[in-house]
Design a protein around this motif. Structure first.
Motif, PDB file in Angstrom:
ATOM      1  N   LEU A 173      -4.146   0.269  -2.206  1.00  0.00           N
ATOM      2  CA  LEU A 173      -4.588  -0.936  -2.548  1.00  0.00           C
ATOM      3  C   LEU A 173      -3.240  -1.978  -2.636  1.00  0.00           C
ATOM      4  O   LEU A 173      -2.356  -1.723  -3.447  1.00  0.00           O
ATOM      5  CB  LEU A 173      -5.433  -0.933  -3.894  1.00  0.00           C
ATOM      6  CG  LEU A 173      -6.554   0.242  -3.908  1.00  0.00           C
ATOM      7  CD1 LEU A 173      -6.945   0.269  -5.156  1.00  0.00           C
ATOM      8  CD2 LEU A 173      -7.514  -0.254  -2.958  1.00  0.00           C
ATOM      9  N   HIS A 174      -3.588  -3.228  -2.316  1.00  0.00           N
ATOM     10  CA  HIS A 174      -2.587  -4.124  -2.428  1.00  0.00           C
ATOM     11  C   HIS A 174      -2.499  -4.824  -3.896  1.00  0.00           C
ATOM     12  O   HIS A 174      -3.199  -4.627  -4.651  1.00  0.00           O
ATOM     13  CB  HIS A 174      -2.766  -5.112  -1.450  1.00  0.00           C
ATOM     14  CG  HIS A 174      -4.352  -5.788  -1.672  1.00  0.00           C
ATOM     15  ND1 HIS A 174      -4.276  -7.107  -2.834  1.00  0.00           N
ATOM     16  CD2 HIS A 174      -5.505  -5.703  -1.027  1.00  0.00           C
ATOM     17  CE1 HIS A 174      -5.345  -7.448  -2.648  1.00  0.00           C
ATOM     18  NE2 HIS A 174      -6.214  -6.639  -1.769  1.00  0.00           N
ATOM     19  N   GLY A 175      -1.205  -5.451  -4.000  1.00  0.00           N
ATOM     20  CA  GLY A 175      -1.177  -6.103  -5.193  1.00  0.00           C
ATOM     21  C   GLY A 175      -1.967  -7.524  -5.272  1.00  0.00           C
ATOM     22  O   GLY A 175      -2.581  -7.998  -4.226  1.00  0.00           O
ATOM     23  N   SER A 176      -1.847  -7.961  -6.329  1.00  0.00           N
ATOM     24  CA  SER A 176      -2.773  -9.334  -6.574  1.00  0.00           C
ATOM     25  C   SER A 176      -2.019 -10.406  -5.523  1.00  0.00           C
ATOM     26  O   SER A 176      -1.126 -10.619  -5.325  1.00  0.00           O
ATOM     27  CB  SER A 176      -2.298  -9.991  -8.083  1.00  0.00           C
ATOM     28  OG  SER A 176      -0.786 -10.230  -8.345  1.00  0.00           O
ATOM     29  N   GLY A 177      -3.105 -11.103  -4.967  1.00  0.00           N
ATOM     30  CA  GLY A 177      -3.081 -12.228  -4.025  1.00  0.00           C
ATOM     31  C   GLY A 177      -2.727 -11.785  -2.654  1.00  0.00           C
ATOM     32  O   GLY A 177      -2.653 -12.619  -1.911  1.00  0.00           O
ATOM     33  N   ASP A 178      -2.549 -10.321  -2.320  1.00  0.00           N
ATOM     34  CA  ASP A 178      -2.238  -9.865  -1.189  1.00  0.00           C
ATOM     35  C   ASP A 178      -3.638  -9.665  -0.435  1.00  0.00           C
ATOM     36  O   ASP A 178      -4.711  -9.956  -0.980  1.00  0.00           O
ATOM     37  CB  ASP A 178      -1.231  -8.884  -1.155  1.00  0.00           C
ATOM     38  CG  ASP A 178      -0.545  -8.455   0.037  1.00  0.00           C
ATOM     39  OD1 ASP A 178      -0.837  -9.456   1.179  1.00  0.00           O
ATOM     40  OD2 ASP A 178       0.359  -7.811   0.132  1.00  0.00           O
ATOM     41  N   THR A 179      -3.687  -9.106   0.938  1.00  0.00           N
ATOM     42  CA  THR A 179      -4.439  -8.490   1.613  1.00  0.00           C
ATOM     43  C   THR A 179      -4.427  -7.208   1.985  1.00  0.00           C
ATOM     44  O   THR A 179      -2.982  -6.847   2.016  1.00  0.00           O
ATOM     45  CB  THR A 179      -5.124  -9.527   2.600  1.00  0.00           C
ATOM     46  OG1 THR A 179      -3.950  -9.402   3.554  1.00  0.00           O
ATOM     47  CG2 THR A 179      -5.284 -10.959   2.143  1.00  0.00           C
ATOM     48  N   GLY A 180      -5.402  -6.148   2.332  1.00  0.00           N
ATOM     49  CA  GLY A 180      -5.145  -5.143   3.197  1.00  0.00           C
ATOM     50  C   GLY A 180      -4.101  -5.219   4.352  1.00  0.00           C
ATOM     51  O   GLY A 180      -3.420  -4.335   4.577  1.00  0.00           O
ATOM     52  N   GLN A 181      -4.298  -6.177   5.261  1.00  0.00           N
ATOM     53  CA  GLN A 181      -3.743  -6.543   6.405  1.00  0.00           C
ATOM     54  C   GLN A 181      -2.199  -6.910   5.908  1.00  0.00           C
ATOM     55  O   GLN A 181      -1.249  -6.342   6.705  1.00  0.00           O
ATOM     56  CB  GLN A 181      -4.254  -7.611   7.264  1.00  0.00           C
ATOM     57  CG  GLN A 181      -3.527  -7.695   8.527  1.00  0.00           C
ATOM     58  CD  GLN A 181      -4.023  -6.603   9.474  1.00  0.00           C
ATOM     59  OE1 GLN A 181      -5.111  -6.402   9.755  1.00  0.00           O
ATOM     60  NE2 GLN A 181      -3.171  -6.118  10.216  1.00  0.00           N
ATOM     61  N   GLY A 182      -2.081  -7.513   4.916  1.00  0.00           N
ATOM     62  CA  GLY A 182      -0.855  -7.889   4.372  1.00  0.00           C
ATOM     63  C   GLY A 182       0.164  -7.005   3.948  1.00  0.00           C
ATOM     64  O   GLY A 182       1.436  -6.578   4.081  1.00  0.00           O
ATOM     65  N   LEU A 183      -0.560  -5.930   3.265  1.00  0.00           N
ATOM     66  CA  LEU A 183       0.146  -4.617   2.770  1.00  0.00           C
ATOM     67  C   LEU A 183       0.460  -3.847   3.762  1.00  0.00           C
ATOM     68  O   LEU A 183       1.532  -3.219   3.882  1.00  0.00           O
ATOM     69  CB  LEU A 183      -0.667  -3.874   1.581  1.00  0.00           C
ATOM     70  CG  LEU A 183      -0.206  -2.791   1.012  1.00  0.00           C
ATOM     71  CD1 LEU A 183       1.159  -2.762   0.481  1.00  0.00           C
ATOM     72  CD2 LEU A 183      -1.074  -2.152   0.051  1.00  0.00           C
ATOM     73  N   ARG A 184      -0.369  -3.587   4.729  1.00  0.00           N
ATOM     74  CA  ARG A 184      -0.301  -2.927   5.959  1.00  0.00           C
ATOM     75  C   ARG A 184       0.879  -3.336   6.611  1.00  0.00           C
ATOM     76  O   ARG A 184       1.970  -2.508   7.224  1.00  0.00           O
ATOM     77  CB  ARG A 184      -1.492  -2.823   6.752  1.00  0.00           C
ATOM     78  CG  ARG A 184      -1.347  -1.574   7.772  1.00  0.00           C
ATOM     79  CD  ARG A 184      -0.501  -1.987   9.054  1.00  0.00           C
ATOM     80  NE  ARG A 184      -0.397  -0.871  10.016  1.00  0.00           N
ATOM     81  CZ  ARG A 184       0.542   0.217  10.261  1.00  0.00           C
ATOM     82  NH1 ARG A 184       1.560   0.211   9.088  1.00  0.00           N
ATOM     83  NH2 ARG A 184       0.609   0.888  11.174  1.00  0.00           N
ATOM     84  N   GLY A 185       1.085  -4.557   6.858  1.00  0.00           N
ATOM     85  CA  GLY A 185       2.093  -5.093   7.579  1.00  0.00           C
ATOM     86  C   GLY A 185       3.342  -4.793   6.841  1.00  0.00           C
ATOM     87  O   GLY A 185       4.628  -4.550   7.613  1.00  0.00           O
ATOM     88  N   TRP A 186       3.331  -5.123   5.594  1.00  0.00           N
ATOM     89  CA  TRP A 186       4.514  -4.764   4.747  1.00  0.00           C
ATOM     90  C   TRP A 186       4.960  -3.441   4.743  1.00  0.00           C
ATOM     91  O   TRP A 186       6.323  -3.150   4.906  1.00  0.00           O
ATOM     92  CB  TRP A 186       4.356  -5.016   3.178  1.00  0.00           C
ATOM     93  CG  TRP A 186       5.400  -5.207   2.282  1.00  0.00           C
ATOM     94  CD1 TRP A 186       6.753  -5.243   2.585  1.00  0.00           C
ATOM     95  CD2 TRP A 186       5.348  -5.477   0.783  1.00  0.00           C
ATOM     96  NE1 TRP A 186       7.637  -5.572   1.531  1.00  0.00           N
ATOM     97  CE2 TRP A 186       6.622  -5.465   0.344  1.00  0.00           C
ATOM     98  CE3 TRP A 186       4.363  -5.476  -0.075  1.00  0.00           C
ATOM     99  CZ2 TRP A 186       7.231  -5.621  -0.897  1.00  0.00           C
ATOM    100  CZ3 TRP A 186       4.708  -5.876  -1.325  1.00  0.00           C
ATOM    101  CH2 TRP A 186       5.946  -5.532  -1.790  1.00  0.00           C
ATOM    102  N   VAL A 187       4.217  -2.279   4.530  1.00  0.00           N
ATOM    103  CA  VAL A 187       4.574  -0.824   4.805  1.00  0.00           C
ATOM    104  C   VAL A 187       5.156  -0.782   6.276  1.00  0.00           C
ATOM    105  O   VAL A 187       6.189  -0.081   6.391  1.00  0.00           O
ATOM    106  CB  VAL A 187       3.200   0.055   4.453  1.00  0.00           C
ATOM    107  CG1 VAL A 187       3.650   1.323   5.045  1.00  0.00           C
ATOM    108  CG2 VAL A 187       2.710  -0.208   3.109  1.00  0.00           C
ATOM    109  N   ARG A 188       4.425  -1.433   7.327  1.00  0.00           N
ATOM    110  CA  ARG A 188       5.249  -0.936   8.539  1.00  0.00           C
ATOM    111  C   ARG A 188       6.628  -1.622   8.605  1.00  0.00           C
ATOM    112  O   ARG A 188       7.460  -0.856   9.359  1.00  0.00           O
ATOM    113  CB  ARG A 188       4.030  -1.626   9.699  1.00  0.00           C
ATOM    114  CG  ARG A 188       4.673  -1.519  11.057  1.00  0.00           C
ATOM    115  CD  ARG A 188       3.483  -2.048  11.790  1.00  0.00           C
ATOM    116  NE  ARG A 188       3.276  -3.381  11.595  1.00  0.00           N
ATOM    117  CZ  ARG A 188       1.961  -4.073  11.676  1.00  0.00           C
ATOM    118  NH1 ARG A 188       0.904  -3.270  12.365  1.00  0.00           N
ATOM    119  NH2 ARG A 188       1.779  -5.224  11.421  1.00  0.00           N
TER     120      ARG A 188
END
Length: 237
Positions: A25-40
């Motif tokens: 689960l992403h942090g506030s204001g982010d998205t699943g796609q955004g978190l996935r990109g950050w992790v990658r």
């Protein structure tokens, strides 16, 4: 209500047979796609597995009180960002229902809860703790990165009650950077200590110099921990 919507999600499929799942689960204001990109971007190699599907849901946009009611993709509302503030349980509970449907979809795909891990970054970690401690204690583990619960969180009470009656609880992995706001780091450390006191197996790791963000060593620690909780299944003889 927003929580009644089917949540959008980004999925990283396993390279082999799907036998376990992570809901991240992403942090506030982010998205699943955004978190996935950050992790990658942070993880080398990528946080991907041969047998584990990684699901990154996106919170629906809702009015967020700390932003004066502006819409934001947050898992729940807060009266204010303070450990002494009461939790906004109406929004927390509604989102637990919506995310419970994500969990049930993994069950329908053939993955039992004891082969799942729920976790998140920042607000996502707090949401994961509510899900795992209060509604889905059968999961294999829960992780919370740069996360914290309010001082009188109902999650503590749920853990204490389950431990009192001898019910099983997932193991917690919690991480926080020492260069995050000092109040938030202490708040995170206190969260782990209070959950442990309530009866939950809890490990807290500090990462020197890390701000309110992810880093490669943290994700590598997470990967190793995940594999201890969700090892590949042995093939049938």
């Amino acid at each position: 209500m927003a929580a009644a919507q089917k949540l959008q999600r980004c999925v990283v499929s396993p390279t082999g047979k799907h036998s376990a799942s992570i809901i991240f689960l992403h942090g506030s204001g982010d998205t699943g796609q955004g978190l996935r990109g950050w992790v990658r971007d942070v993880a080398v190699p990528d946080l991907a597995f041969g047998h584990i599907r990684v699901v990154y849901p996106t919170a629906p946009a809702r009015p967020y009180t700390p932003m004066r009611g502006a819409l934001s993709t947050v898992w729940f509302d807060r009266h204010k960002i303070s450990r002494d503030s009461p939790e906004h349980l109406e929004s927390v509970n509604a989102m637990c229902g919506a995310l419970g449907r994500v969990i049930e979809e993994e069950v329908k795909a053939g993955v039992p809860k004891h082969r799942m891990i729920i976790g998140g970054f920042s607000m996502g970690g707090a949401m994961a703790l509510h899900l795992a401690c209060r509604y889905h204690p059968e999961v294999a583990g829960v992780f919370a990165l740069s996360s914290f619960l309010n001082k009188d969180s109902v999650a503590y009470k749920a853990v204490e009650e389950r431990a009192r009656v001898g019910g099983g609880l997932p193991e917690l992995l919690q991480c926080h950077g020492t260069s995050d706001d000092l109040v938030l780091h202490q708040w995170g450390e206190d969260t782990a200590a209070l959950l442990k006191k309530a009866g939950m197996a809890s490990t807290f790791h500090s990462f020197p110099g890390l701000h309110h963000q992810l880093c490669q060593p943290e994700v590598e620690l997470l990967r190793s921990w995940v594999l201890t909780k969700l090892p590949p299944l042995q093939p049938d003889p």
